[in-house]
Design a protein around this motif. Structure first.
Motif, PDB file in Angstrom:
ATOM      1  N   SER A 288     -26.994 -57.374   6.103  1.00 55.63           N
ATOM      2  CA  SER A 288     -26.717 -58.528   6.902  1.00 55.63           C
ATOM      3  C   SER A 288     -27.772 -58.363   8.234  1.00 55.63           C
ATOM      4  O   SER A 288     -27.590 -59.384   8.887  1.00 55.63           O
ATOM      5  N   TYR A 289     -28.277 -57.138   8.656  1.00 56.12           N
ATOM      6  CA  TYR A 289     -29.142 -57.314   9.536  1.00 56.12           C
ATOM      7  C   TYR A 289     -30.369 -58.304   9.557  1.00 56.12           C
ATOM      8  O   TYR A 289     -30.679 -59.045  10.331  1.00 56.12           O
TER       9      TYR A 289
ATOM     10  N   ALA B 203     -29.120 -61.780   9.785  1.00 51.74           N
ATOM     11  CA  ALA B 203     -28.676 -62.183  10.940  1.00 51.74           C
ATOM     12  C   ALA B 203     -30.146 -62.591  11.715  1.00 51.74           C
ATOM     13  O   ALA B 203     -30.152 -63.467  12.411  1.00 51.74           O
TER      14      ALA B 203
ATOM     15  N   ASN C  73     -31.228 -65.830  10.683  1.00 54.16           N
ATOM     16  CA  ASN C  73     -30.452 -66.887  11.050  1.00 54.16           C
ATOM     17  C   ASN C  73     -30.739 -67.087  12.566  1.00 54.16           C
ATOM     18  O   ASN C  73     -30.537 -68.381  13.019  1.00 54.16           O
ATOM     19  N   LEU C  74     -31.108 -65.929  13.282  1.00 56.56           N
ATOM     20  CA  LEU C  74     -31.411 -66.267  14.847  1.00 56.56           C
ATOM     21  C   LEU C  74     -32.759 -66.776  14.858  1.00 56.56           C
ATOM     22  O   LEU C  74     -33.225 -67.013  16.129  1.00 56.56           O
ATOM     23  N   GLY C  75     -33.737 -67.061  13.795  1.00 57.73           N
ATOM     24  CA  GLY C  75     -34.751 -67.734  14.042  1.00 57.73           C
ATOM     25  C   GLY C  75     -36.040 -67.152  13.731  1.00 57.73           C
ATOM     26  O   GLY C  75     -37.271 -67.609  13.912  1.00 57.73           O
ATOM     27  N   ALA C  76     -35.993 -65.845  13.257  1.00 56.73           N
ATOM     28  CA  ALA C  76     -37.031 -65.134  13.115  1.00 56.73           C
ATOM     29  C   ALA C  76     -37.746 -65.367  11.764  1.00 56.73           C
ATOM     30  O   ALA C  76     -36.816 -65.213  10.651  1.00 56.73           O
TER      31      ALA C  76
ATOM     32  N   HIS D  58     -41.471 -61.445  10.941  1.00 53.08           N
ATOM     33  CA  HIS D  58     -41.031 -60.781  12.188  1.00 53.08           C
ATOM     34  C   HIS D  58     -39.616 -59.995  11.984  1.00 53.08           C
ATOM     35  O   HIS D  58     -39.407 -58.985  12.737  1.00 53.08           O
TER      36      HIS D  58
ATOM     37  N   VAL E  68     -36.583 -55.557  13.049  1.00 52.83           N
ATOM     38  CA  VAL E  68     -35.112 -55.432  12.857  1.00 52.83           C
ATOM     39  C   VAL E  68     -35.073 -54.278  11.633  1.00 52.83           C
ATOM     40  O   VAL E  68     -34.487 -53.128  11.710  1.00 52.83           O
TER      41      VAL E  68
ATOM     42  N   ASN F  31     -35.059 -49.698  12.006  1.00 58.43           N
ATOM     43  CA  ASN F  31     -33.985 -49.173  11.326  1.00 58.43           C
ATOM     44  C   ASN F  31     -34.130 -47.848  10.064  1.00 58.43           C
ATOM     45  O   ASN F  31     -33.418 -47.267   9.755  1.00 58.43           O
TER      46      ASN F  31
ATOM     47  N   ALA G  70     -23.129 -57.593  12.325  1.00 58.27           N
ATOM     48  CA  ALA G  70     -24.644 -57.720  12.102  1.00 58.27           C
ATOM     49  C   ALA G  70     -25.330 -57.298  13.567  1.00 58.27           C
ATOM     50  O   ALA G  70     -26.388 -58.070  13.357  1.00 58.27           O
ATOM     51  N   LEU G  71     -24.789 -56.767  14.463  1.00 53.37           N
ATOM     52  CA  LEU G  71     -25.469 -56.366  15.572  1.00 53.37           C
ATOM     53  C   LEU G  71     -26.582 -55.740  15.334  1.00 53.37           C
ATOM     54  O   LEU G  71     -26.484 -54.586  14.477  1.00 53.37           O
ATOM     55  N   PHE G  72     -27.928 -55.697  15.971  1.00 57.31           N
ATOM     56  CA  PHE G  72     -28.983 -54.618  15.672  1.00 57.31           C
ATOM     57  C   PHE G  72     -28.673 -53.445  16.383  1.00 57.31           C
ATOM     58  O   PHE G  72     -28.728 -53.262  17.415  1.00 57.31           O
ATOM     59  N   PRO G  73     -28.705 -52.445  15.593  1.00 58.13           N
ATOM     60  CA  PRO G  73     -27.909 -51.113  16.237  1.00 58.13           C
ATOM     61  C   PRO G  73     -29.119 -50.504  16.924  1.00 58.13           C
ATOM     62  O   PRO G  73     -28.800 -49.753  17.876  1.00 58.13           O
ATOM     63  N   HIS G  74     -30.495 -50.839  16.779  1.00 52.81           N
ATOM     64  CA  HIS G  74     -31.305 -50.004  17.624  1.00 52.81           C
ATOM     65  C   HIS G  74     -31.737 -50.915  18.946  1.00 52.81           C
ATOM     66  O   HIS G  74     -32.669 -50.531  19.835  1.00 52.81           O
ATOM     67  N   MET G  75     -31.157 -51.908  19.151  1.00 53.16           N
ATOM     68  CA  MET G  75     -31.110 -52.730  20.571  1.00 53.16           C
ATOM     69  C   MET G  75     -30.025 -52.909  21.419  1.00 53.16           C
ATOM     70  O   MET G  75     -28.962 -52.415  20.708  1.00 53.16           O
TER      71      MET G  75
ATOM     72  N   PHE H 174     -32.846 -61.707  21.265  1.00 58.06           N
ATOM     73  CA  PHE H 174     -33.579 -61.672  20.310  1.00 58.06           C
ATOM     74  C   PHE H 174     -34.029 -63.143  19.879  1.00 58.06           C
ATOM     75  O   PHE H 174     -35.089 -63.457  19.660  1.00 58.06           O
ATOM     76  N   PRO H 175     -32.804 -64.000  19.720  1.00 54.80           N
ATOM     77  CA  PRO H 175     -33.308 -65.386  19.307  1.00 54.80           C
ATOM     78  C   PRO H 175     -33.991 -66.229  20.237  1.00 54.80           C
ATOM     79  O   PRO H 175     -34.683 -67.097  19.752  1.00 54.80           O
TER      80      PRO H 175
ATOM     81  N   VAL I 197     -37.626 -64.950  19.949  1.00 56.00           N
ATOM     82  CA  VAL I 197     -38.478 -65.643  18.769  1.00 56.00           C
ATOM     83  C   VAL I 197     -38.678 -67.071  19.198  1.00 56.00           C
ATOM     84  O   VAL I 197     -39.715 -67.573  18.758  1.00 56.00           O
TER      85      VAL I 197
ATOM     86  N   ARG J  48     -24.168 -63.782  20.793  1.00 53.02           N
ATOM     87  CA  ARG J  48     -25.491 -64.009  20.245  1.00 53.02           C
ATOM     88  C   ARG J  48     -25.688 -65.255  19.428  1.00 53.02           C
ATOM     89  O   ARG J  48     -26.679 -65.868  19.278  1.00 53.02           O
ATOM     90  N   ALA J  49     -24.500 -65.520  18.453  1.00 55.69           N
ATOM     91  CA  ALA J  49     -24.527 -66.893  17.615  1.00 55.69           C
ATOM     92  C   ALA J  49     -24.755 -68.059  18.811  1.00 55.69           C
ATOM     93  O   ALA J  49     -25.052 -69.113  18.051  1.00 55.69           O
TER      94      ALA J  49
END
Lengths: 418, 364
Positions: free
Chosen positions: A314-315, A318, A321-324, A328, A333, A337, B90-95, B103-104, B107, B151-152
């Motif tokens: 899902s990473y 996501a 979905n956020l536009g990357a 990218h 992402v 990880n 699905a939050l990015f764990p490294h950020m 992030f969005p 981008v 975030r969404a």
């Protein structure tokens, strides 16, 4: 009336302080845990800590020669290093050579030969001829037996042996040596072999690590993301070579890589290279790198896979979905990880590669030898265990430095095997 | 095409993963702008697949999806400009939280100052403005949920999708978040498509609910209609508590019909999903629409029942009775002084109206 003291220790219902009671209750568990760990501790001690300690000791140990020539060295220390030593030194040397048994003097003369080549033959020759010398003065008679006894260089070389510890092996391991005045100087050009090999060892290990990463990353990604029925098959493909003997795999590579081998034949048949310009893929560094990359690949794939398995799909969704864009999203992402897996795999492959010696031995030729081959050579052929130990200790030290650097830059807590 | 009525439009959409089973069958759905639409259904009903097709992670096997009149099946997910809240956040764990929200925007190459401002605004909206520098794993489940929501929404998408976003939270937090999401929706007027299997969640939040089963929408309507006027037995069963009585249609009389139960009782009911005399039918009757020992005379149905079990629930007493051959019949009796004399084993008179008794389809 009976006011409880608040600050006092907490008591259990039968009046014993709680901490004492707890300790008593925990003691059995602690003993049991210790007994369970004990065999492993003993094993690690016997098979790991003691040998490494022994190796470190051997790399600086110079006591043996001191037990063969104790009196000579005692008097020798007083010598001012001008001209030749006194008659007294010659005399005790003569006596102690006579007293030493064959095995003992042989081992000692080997050690002396490390400092100045020629000592071994000198001692051997002298042992035979000294029998004719009945009484002193010894100096002239010894020089008469072999004129090397009159050469100050031989005598000065003894100077680095009079202490029970020496750094001579370490100097040797990095192409340095003591001169006759016990100053550190570089080895003569034609005897410098180790620095060159060290550099090659790191270069090959680094390249093998990079190549295994480049080849292993996509495989691990597929393994972690494909449906189970495909990924199981792929996993077997990754592990199959793992279950095959190392020698068999290396020999298989020899068949493929020879100049008249499978690969070159195919290239010639396909008309890609001319028959007379067949590629030299073996008995050089290229061969070492190709074969080691294949052999060490699973050590990269498995840690990568186990870390990627934990990265939720899902990473990536996501991020998209956020536009990357997919690239990218992967770079920002997924890749960050997977760093724990890259670190673990990279460190594992590098550590194994740096000490590798069977593959370079078989396919490396003269050009593709690594430091491990020198260690094996001195261990089995020249029996210079002091140098072996010094080379091994340098290897150990280098690994510790790398580990420290790694910890500084990436952090050890980032290593994950799943 | 792109009228207000079809901000999102599904047109005859089919989806199959293996070429053998259709997960979504001939789906037609119109979502007007600004609506909060919930897809409700059991697992495997096709609701998540539908959402994933809208997000772009799955492609329809046939049919087309339109967003503002544009067909979007060939547009990759990262160009659709649809926000999404995932089941496990699905939050990015490294950020950090800030980086996750930025992030969005990064981008989309927004200027730094604008990014900072929007991130701050979005965090304020979910009341987490002091948590920007934390890592997601340092937050509680509810906080992570809010970050995911922020975030969404931070890049001001046209549409936001939510895939069971509250599934991992405990009951109390879940209820609180339901209201928060509802209020955010009301405040910013964004179109929301929400997927859940929790009917109370759907009833609380939605403008309209589409009940999914077996790859099809069973009924799509406002929460009150769905609850009070279910079109078929699946919807009646799935939403709210429901008494079911099996029977056969004996006669049809205008909008009503008479259904005979297995033990011969005749129940006057509303003809909803039965066609003709002789059809099997499942009658649906809400437990709170049944009256006990009532002396008012305007009930079409009145039967004698035996009290089997009383369960005291504070504000009401859940009473299981045996009536019309069904011993699993539940009646909710308000905890008032009228009924304080009920005992297990007692005989009571139950009455209910024909209009509350819905004669629905019966699948054996």
């Amino acid at each position: 009336m009976s006011s409880e003291t608040i600050s006092g220790p907490i008591l259990t219902s039968d009046g014993i302080p709680l901490k004492v009671s707890l300790k008593k209750a925990e003691r059995i568990n602690k003993i049991r845990a210790f007994l369970l760990v004990l065999p492993l501790l003993a094993f690690i001690l016997i098979s790991f800590i003691i040998p490494i300690g022994d190796m470190l000791t051997r790399s600086v140990d110079d006591r043996y020669i001191n037990t063969v020539f104790p009196k000579t060295f005692e008097i020798y220390k007083k010598w001012d290093k001008q001209g030749l030593p006194s008659e007294e030194v010659y005399k005790t040397m003569f006596i102690e050579i006579g007293e030493a048994k064959g095995f003992k003097i042989g081992k000692a003369s080997t050690r002396m030969n490390y400092s100045k080549s020629g000592w071994k033959s000198l001692i051997k020759k002298s042992q035979r001829k000294f029998k004719k010398i009945k009484e002193g003065p010894y100096k002239e008679q010894m020089i008469a037996v072999d004129k090397r006894w009159g050469d100050p260089i031989y005598w000065k070389a003894l100077g680095e042996m009079v202490d029970p510890t020496t750094f001579g092996y370490y100097l040797n391991a990095v192409d340095l040596k003591y001169d006759s005045n016990k100053k550190v100087i570089a080895q003569p050009e034609n005897r410098r072999i180790y620095m060159h090999t060290w550099i090659k060892t790191f270069k090959v290990s680094l390249l093998v690590t990079i190549f295994t990463l480049m080849l292993g990353y996509p495989i691990a990604y597929l393994l972690a993301t494909l449906p189970l029925k495909y990924s199981n098959l792929l996993m077997i493909c990754v592990l199959l070579p793992f279950w095959t003997s190392l020698l068999v795999r290396t020999v298989a590579w020899m068949i493929i890589l020879q100049q008249k081998g499978v690969f070159n034949n195919l290239m010639v048949m396909a008309g890609l290279i001319a028959d007379e310009n067949r590629w030299k893929l073996m008995y050089n560094e290229t061969g070492t790198i190709i074969v080691m990359t294949q052999i060490l690949l699973p050590f990269m794939v498995l840690p990568l896979y186990s870390v990627m398995k934990t990265i939720s799909p899902s990473y990536m969704k996501a991020a998209l979905n956020l536009g990357a864009s997919p690239l990218h999203a992967f770079w920002k992402v997924y890749m960050p990880n997977s760093i724990p897996g890259i670190s673990a795999g990279g460190l594992l492959v590098f550590i194994i590669a740096i000490g590798y010696f069977i593959t370079p031995e078989l396919v490396g030729g003269k050009d593709g030898q690594m430091i491990g081959n020198w260690i094996a050579y001195h261990l089995k052929t020249t029996l210079n265990w002091g140098l072996c130990a010094a080379l091994g200790s340098v290897l150990l030290a280098v690994m510790i430095v790398f580990y420290w650097l790694y910890n500084k830059i990436i952090g050890v807590e980032n290593i994950k095997l799943g | 095409m792109s009228g207000k009525d079809s901000f999102v439009k599904f047109e005859n959409v089919d989806k199959s993963y293996d070429g053998e089973v259709l997960v979504v069958k001939g789906l037609n759905l119109d979502i007007p702008q600004g609506e909060f639409l919930t897809m409700l259904g059991p697992s495997g009903s096709g609701k998540t697949t539908t959402l994933m097709m809208l997000a772009g992670f799955e492609t329809p096997t046939s049919g087309e999806i339109y967003l503002e009149g544009e067909p979007i099946s060939s547009i990759p997910p990262y160009k659709r400009g649809i926000g999404m809240v995932f089941q496990n956040y699905a939050l990015f764990p490294h950020m950090t939280v800030n980086e996750n929200l930025a992030f969005p925007l990064e981008v989309r190459k927004l200027p730094k100052a604008e990014i900072d401002e929007k991130v701050h605004k979005a965090l304020s909206m979910v009341e987490l403005q002091d948590f920007g520098t934390r890592m997601p794993l340092q937050l509680s489940g509810g906080q992570q949920q809010r970050v995911a929501l922020a975030r969404a929404l931070v890049f001001e998408p046209r549409l936001v999708l939510m895939d069971e976003p509250l599934g991992a939270l405990d009951k109390k937090l879940r209820e609180q978040m339901q209201y928060e999401i509802k209020h955010i929706h009301e405040n910013i007027g964004i179109t929301v498509v929400y997927v859940t299997h929790d009917q109370s969640e759907a009833l609380t939040m939605s403008n309209r609910i589409a009940v999914f089963n077996d790859g099809k929408i069973q009924q799509i309507s406002t929460p009150d209609v769905l609850y009070e006027k279910p079109d078929n037995s699946f919807v009646a069963q799935f939403i709210g508590e429901n008494n079911q009585i099996k029977g056969k249609v004996k006669s049809v009389n205008g909008k009503n019909c008479v259904v005979v139960t297995d033990n011969g009782d005749e129940i006057v009911s509303l003809k909803v999903n039965v066609n003709s005399v002789g059809d099997n039918s499942l009658l649906s009757l809400r437990p709170e629409r049944v009256w006990v020992n009532s002396d008012k005379g305007d009930y079409e149905n009145s039967f004698e029942a035996k009290v089997e079990e009383l369960i005291y629930l504070g504000d009401h007493v859940r009473t299981r009775v045996n009536v019309c051959g069904n011993n699993q019949f539940i009646v909710k009796i308000p905890n008032s002084s009228d009924h304080s004399d009920l005992k297990e084993g007692a005989k009571v008179k139950l009455s209910w109206k024909a209009e509350d008794t819905r004669a629905l389809d019966f699948k054996a």
